[in-house]
Enzyme design. Sequence first.
Site, PDB file in Angstrom:
ATOM      1  N   ASP A 337       0.843  -1.191   0.000  1.00  0.00           N
ATOM      2  CA  ASP A 337       0.000   0.000   0.000  1.00  0.00           C
ATOM      3  C   ASP A 337       0.882   1.246   0.000  1.00  0.00           C
ATOM      4  OD1 ASP A 337      -2.192   1.665   0.094  1.00  0.00           O
ATOM      5  OD2 ASP A 337      -2.423   1.519   2.261  1.00  0.00           O
ATOM      6  N   GLU A 340       2.217   2.920   3.106  1.00  0.00           N
ATOM      7  CA  GLU A 340       3.343   2.317   3.814  1.00  0.00           C
ATOM      8  C   GLU A 340       4.692   2.771   3.275  1.00  0.00           C
ATOM      9  OE1 GLU A 340       3.150   0.256   6.535  1.00  0.00           O
ATOM     10  OE2 GLU A 340       1.051   0.891   6.462  1.00  0.00           O
ATOM     11  N   ASP A 373      -2.354  -3.689   4.333  1.00  0.00           N
ATOM     12  CA  ASP A 373      -1.132  -2.974   3.964  1.00  0.00           C
ATOM     13  C   ASP A 373      -0.264  -3.760   2.980  1.00  0.00           C
ATOM     14  OD1 ASP A 373      -1.752  -0.815   5.681  1.00  0.00           O
ATOM     15  OD2 ASP A 373      -0.978  -1.943   7.403  1.00  0.00           O
ATOM     16  N   GLU A 404      -2.062  -6.806   7.764  1.00  0.00           N
ATOM     17  CA  GLU A 404      -2.286  -5.475   8.331  1.00  0.00           C
ATOM     18  C   GLU A 404      -1.140  -5.209   9.305  1.00  0.00           C
ATOM     19  OE1 GLU A 404      -4.023  -1.784   9.072  1.00  0.00           O
ATOM     20  OE2 GLU A 404      -4.705  -3.272   7.620  1.00  0.00           O
ATOM     21  N   ARG A 405      -0.370  -4.165   9.016  1.00  0.00           N
ATOM     22  CA  ARG A 405       0.814  -3.848   9.832  1.00  0.00           C
ATOM     23  C   ARG A 405       0.450  -2.820  10.889  1.00  0.00           C
ATOM     24  NH1 ARG A 405       5.732  -0.234   7.563  1.00  0.00           N
ATOM     25  NH2 ARG A 405       7.143  -0.323   9.355  1.00  0.00           N
TER      26      ARG A 405
END
Length: 616
Positions: A337, A340, A373, A404-405
Site C-alpha cells: 500500500d 506504507e 497494507d 495489516e501492519r
Amino acid sequence: MTFFCPSENVCLSGVTSSGTMSSPELVRYGKKRVLPVCPNPLFLQWLNELRDEAKEKGLKIQYTYQKAINSLNKYPLPLKNAKEAKILQNFGDGICKILDEKMQRYLRENGPNASIHSLRAAVLPPAGAAEEQNRQKGDAENHGKAKGGGRRKREYVPQRRSGGYAVLLTLYRQSKTPGSKGFMFKMELQTEAQLLCDKSFSVPEVGSKYTAWSSVSTLIQKNLLIKTHNPARYSLTEEGVALARRLEASEQSSQVRSQVRSDEKNEEELEGGGGLVDLTGSEEDEEGMNPAEVHHSAPQPISSSRSAVDLSSQMMSRTSRRDRLLPGTFDIVLCVDFIETTGGGNHQKKQELVKELQRNGINFDVRKLNVGDFLWVAREKLAPLPGQLRAPVGRELVLDYIIERKRMDDLCGSIIDGRFREQKFRLKRCGLRRPIYLVEECGSSAAHLSIPEATLQQAIVNTQVVDGFFVKRVQEVRESAAYLTIMTRCLAKLYQERTLTCRSRELEGDGGEDQDSLMSFAEFNHGAVKNKCQTVKEVFARQLMQISGLSGDKAAAILDQYTSPRSLLMAYEQCVSESEKEKLLSSVRYGKLKRNLGPALSRTVYQLYCTQGALS
C-alpha cells in the site's frame, strides 16, 4: 373576405364571391431572409472536419471546435491567415496552429496564389450526376453537400483487428460460452481482446496518447456497448450483438478461406513431388497408414460447416482457459500500500522498509490498497508486443494472504478512535481467507502511550484468540521486511505448480476451501472500498457494531437471522411480552465456539430499536 394578421405577416382568405365560406388559405408576404455566407469557407470546412473526427473518437474537444465554428460564422470579414483568427472567441494557440498547418499544406498543393476565401469546384457534385432522381432532390441538397453538410450516415463497422473489432468479438464469444456471466471486467476484457487486435490495449503507440481501449468510448456512443457498475462491467447491447454476430461470421469465413488456400497449396506441393516416397519418415508414421493411401490418396474437400465447427470448438477451448493461470505462466508479486511507503510522521522508517525489500531482491509493486497494507498477487506473464516499449499488463489474481501492519503507537491510536474494530471487521469481510496482523513492538516507548501497555497486549491477544487472526510479532522494520521476504518466497514456491482459477466473489461467493480459486485484484480492491455505496445489510451491521461489546462476529450472527432492521422489528412485534422481546437475541450463537449472545446485549439491542424517544 381577407383578414390580415400583422404579427405573423400573413393573410387569411376565407370568403368567396358568392358569399360562401371556403377553406382558409395561408398567403405569406415578403421572402425569407438569406443568411450571409461565411467569408472563410476553408477554415470553416477544416473546423467541421476536426469536430467530426473528435466526435467519432468521443473526445470532449469536439465542443471547443463547435464553439470556434460558431464564432467563425459570426465574423463577417475574410481572414488572411490563421493568426488573425486569434482575435475571435474560442480560437486559441492550438486551433490556430492546426489551421495554419492545414493552410500551408493547401497552398503547397494548389499553388501560392490559390484563393483561400472560396471552395474549389472539385468539392462540388459532378455535373454528370444530374439524373431524374437527383434532380428531384433540388439544388438545396447539392448546396448542402458543397458545404460538407447533408451527409448520409453510414453504419459504424469497426476495422478488422482494431480495438472496437476486438472488444465486440471478445464480448460476443464470451456470451456464447456455457455458464457465461453476461459481462466482462476491464482487465479480463483487455487481456482476451488483445489476441484479436494489432494495437496494444494498455500502451499507446509512439507519438500518440491513444490505445486500442480508446475505441470503447465510440462503441458506447454508438449504443453497441453498455458500461455498468463499479468496477466497470462491459456487455453488448442488442445492436452490438447483431454487429458482433456479423463480424464473427465474417471472421470464420475468412479463416475457412485461408484454411482452404493453405490446403490447396499443400496439395500442389504433393502433386509436384512426382509420387516420391519420403524415406525420412518414421516407421511409426507408416504403420497406421494404408499403402494404397500413400500413392493414391486424393485430397478431401473441406466442408465450410465442419471448419466452422472446428473454429468454434477452438474458440470454446480458448475461452474455457481464459479464467485460468497455468503453472509457469505467472509470477508471485508483493503489493505494498502506498501509505506504507510515503507520507506520515514515520517517513524515514517507511523508506527504510522499501530499501530493505529492494536489498532482499523482492519483486514488489506499490499501489493503493483499500484494505490491508500488504498482499500478494499472481500476475500473468505476457511477452512485449512488437513495436511497444513495455509488455502489456497481464491478469492478476489475489492470493489468500493479506497483512495489516501495526506499530504500537498506531495500535493505540486505532483503539482510541475505533478504527481497530472496523479494520478487523473489514479484513474478515474482504474475501481473503488468511488475514495476518504484523505487530511491531516499540520497545520502551510503549510505556509512554496514552493506553497502558497491558491493555495493548490484551488487545493483541484478543485479536489472535477471539477474532481468529494470525498475529506475527516483530521488533523493528528490518524484521518486518525479513518476514515479508520469507513470505514472498514461500508463496512463490507454494503456488509454482498450481493451476489458479479466477472466480467472481459476487457470483460464486467466497469459494469454500478451494485454495486455487482466487479473486481478480480489480474485484477485490473494489469490494474493499471503505466509503462505497453500502447495502441495507452492511449499514445494519455498522449500526450494531456501534453498541459497546457487540463485535463483528456477534453482528454477523444477528445478520444471519435478521438481514435488516425491518425484519428485526417484525420479529419484535410477534413477541407477546416485554421480557420475550428483551430475550429475543439472547440465544443467538456466534463465533467458532457457538456461544450465546446473552441477555444483556439482547436487552441493549431491543432498547436501541424499540425505545420511543431518547435513550436514558
